[in-house]
Design an enzyme around this catalytic site. Structure first.
Site, PDB file in Angstrom:
ATOM      1  N   ASP A  93     -32.207  14.845  49.823  1.00 37.40           N
ATOM      2  CA  ASP A  93     -32.875  15.984  49.183  1.00 37.40           C
ATOM      3  C   ASP A  93     -34.187  16.273  49.910  1.00 37.40           C
ATOM      4  O   ASP A  93     -35.015  15.382  50.091  1.00 37.40           O
ATOM      5  CB  ASP A  93     -33.136  15.616  47.716  1.00 37.40           C
ATOM      6  CG  ASP A  93     -33.675  16.769  46.898  1.00 37.40           C
ATOM      7  OD1 ASP A  93     -33.453  17.930  47.273  1.00 37.40           O
ATOM      8  OD2 ASP A  93     -34.315  16.501  45.856  1.00 37.40           O
ATOM      9  N   GLU A 145     -32.629  25.966  53.468  1.00 38.01           N
ATOM     10  CA  GLU A 145     -33.375  26.633  52.385  1.00 38.01           C
ATOM     11  C   GLU A 145     -34.112  27.854  52.910  1.00 38.01           C
ATOM     12  O   GLU A 145     -34.716  27.823  53.985  1.00 38.01           O
ATOM     13  CB  GLU A 145     -34.385  25.671  51.725  1.00 38.01           C
ATOM     14  CG  GLU A 145     -35.172  26.357  50.607  1.00 38.01           C
ATOM     15  CD  GLU A 145     -35.887  25.387  49.662  1.00 38.01           C
ATOM     16  OE1 GLU A 145     -36.658  25.878  48.820  1.00 38.01           O
ATOM     17  OE2 GLU A 145     -35.676  24.176  49.758  1.00 38.01           O
ATOM     18  N   GLY A 233     -34.995  22.522  41.464  1.00 35.34           N
ATOM     19  CA  GLY A 233     -35.964  22.650  40.370  1.00 35.34           C
ATOM     20  C   GLY A 233     -35.363  23.178  39.091  1.00 35.34           C
ATOM     21  O   GLY A 233     -35.945  24.026  38.421  1.00 35.34           O
ATOM     22  N   SER A 235     -34.423  21.577  36.176  1.00 33.33           N
ATOM     23  CA  SER A 235     -34.535  20.814  34.930  1.00 33.33           C
ATOM     24  C   SER A 235     -34.960  21.743  33.791  1.00 33.33           C
ATOM     25  O   SER A 235     -35.710  22.695  34.007  1.00 33.33           O
ATOM     26  CB  SER A 235     -35.547  19.680  35.080  1.00 33.33           C
ATOM     27  OG  SER A 235     -34.988  18.623  35.852  1.00 33.33           O
ATOM     28  N   ASP A 277     -33.679  16.579  38.301  1.00 34.96           N
ATOM     29  CA  ASP A 277     -34.402  15.329  38.506  1.00 34.96           C
ATOM     30  C   ASP A 277     -35.376  15.062  37.358  1.00 34.96           C
ATOM     31  O   ASP A 277     -35.322  14.037  36.701  1.00 34.96           O
ATOM     32  CB  ASP A 277     -35.143  15.371  39.850  1.00 34.96           C
ATOM     33  CG  ASP A 277     -35.804  14.044  40.207  1.00 34.96           C
ATOM     34  OD1 ASP A 277     -35.610  13.052  39.477  1.00 34.96           O
ATOM     35  OD2 ASP A 277     -36.519  13.994  41.222  1.00 34.96           O
TER      36      ASP A 277
END
Length: 330
Positions: A93, A145, A233, A235, A277
């Site tokens: 990651d 990305e 991102g 979560s 995460d």
């Protein structure tokens, strides 16, 4: 050099094809230690889901690169022992250099991310293409990305958010040869994804973050139809976990995440990998703090890491069934 195939791992290529067709997303769960790995494997075996075991640069330093290799192999064998030979990917990651990606490939990773989003566009293209050229020699898949996510998580820090520019994606994908693309449409790293002033309050007085930019996602899908898209991102920062942490001595303020219904909607599109995460960290911390409060006399790590592992497993089972839609897809 250790091939991931020797460890029983798979790369992400076929998993992503099936996920796009089936309108679900593969879970990408970060781990640093044994309890996290056990919880991930238990949840995915019980719900019959494929999984991406995700390791950040910081986690690799924390756990040790050699130990991680054997933990990944152990995850494969553990899943079989639990009764299901589910597909397991070992993924880097936010790799930020060619050298780190190369090292991970040599240590048995089946997938790597090269994050050149903090570089100027042409440098991002050049770096990503270099990693792809090396990785594909060993049938390792590569995630690139475009766009920048705000927030802090491990070694990744950015103060400002930059949405992915749809007009760049075709050029980037064709020039680099990446297998998947992480985009920025409003998700953010960490447990404090938004400032309170960015949010509105619902009828219960709970802060609601600004919605994800599905218009950008749809435009990207038009330009690279059927291409695997990744959300970082992602979560949701469950407020019940935040309350447990704060009620047991924690000091989490203004912790706000991405609403799960928006992630479920995203998973029905070309978004076929969703990274989670911070929610796992919250679940473990909530269980540990509560255990410490209820049993101040305990000092055996198994007495508090056991409940933490169980809390993490239950959280991930919920994600597989209700958010990602990957349950039953192994």
């Amino acid at each position: 050099m250790v091939s991931y195939k020797e460890l029983g791992l798979v790369n992400s290529r076929e998993l992503f094809k099936k996920a796009i067709t089936g309108q679900y997303a593969i879970p990408a769960f970060n781990f640093n230690n044994m309890e996290q790995m056990q919880a991930i494997v238990q949840a995915c075996v019980e719900e019959n889901s494929p999984v991406i075991l995700q390791v950040s640069s910081g986690a690799r330093k924390y756990a040790n690169q050699t130990i991680l290799r054997y933990m990944a192999q152990g995850a494969v064998e553990y899943a079989k022992e639990l009764g299901k030979n589910i597909p397991i990917v070992l993924h880097l990651d936010h790799g930020d250099t060619f050298e780190l990606c190369k090292s991970c490939i040599e240590y048995g990773f089946s997938s790597v991310m090269i994050d050149g989003s903090h570089h100027p566009y042409n440098e991002n293209v050049e770096l990503t293409a270099k990693v792809v050229e090396y990785a594909h020699k060993y049938d390792v898949t590569v995630e690139g990305e475009l766009g920048v996510l705000a927030g802090i998580e491990d070694d990744v820090k950015a103060e400002h958010h930059t949405y992915t520019q749809p007009e760049e994606v075709e050029d980037f994908v064709s020039k680099t040869g990446v297998d998947s693309l992480a985009i920025s449409i409003g998700t953010s790293h960490g447990a404090n994804k938004f400032k309170p002033e960015q949010c509105t309050r619902n009828a219960e007085g709970i802060l609601v973050p600004p919605p994800l930019r599905f218009d950008i996602l749809k435009e990207i899908e038009k330009r690279i139809p059927g291409f695997p898209i990744v959300l970082h991102g992602s979560s949701s920062v469950p407020q019940d976990l935040v309350k447990i942490i704060n009620a047991n001595g924690g000091k989490l303020k203004d912790a706000i995440g991405i609403p799960e219904e928006q992630l479920r909607e995203a998973a029905k599109s070309a978004v076929c990998k969703i990274n989670i995460d911070s929610d796992g960290r919250l679940a473990m911390t909530a269980a540990i703090r509560e255990t410490f409060n209820q049993h101040p006399e305990w000092f055996d790590p198994r007495q508090y890491l056991g409940p933490a592992r169980e809390g993490l497993k239950q959280l991930y089972k919920h994600k597989l069934v209700n958010v990602l839609g990957s349950a039953g897809k192994a």
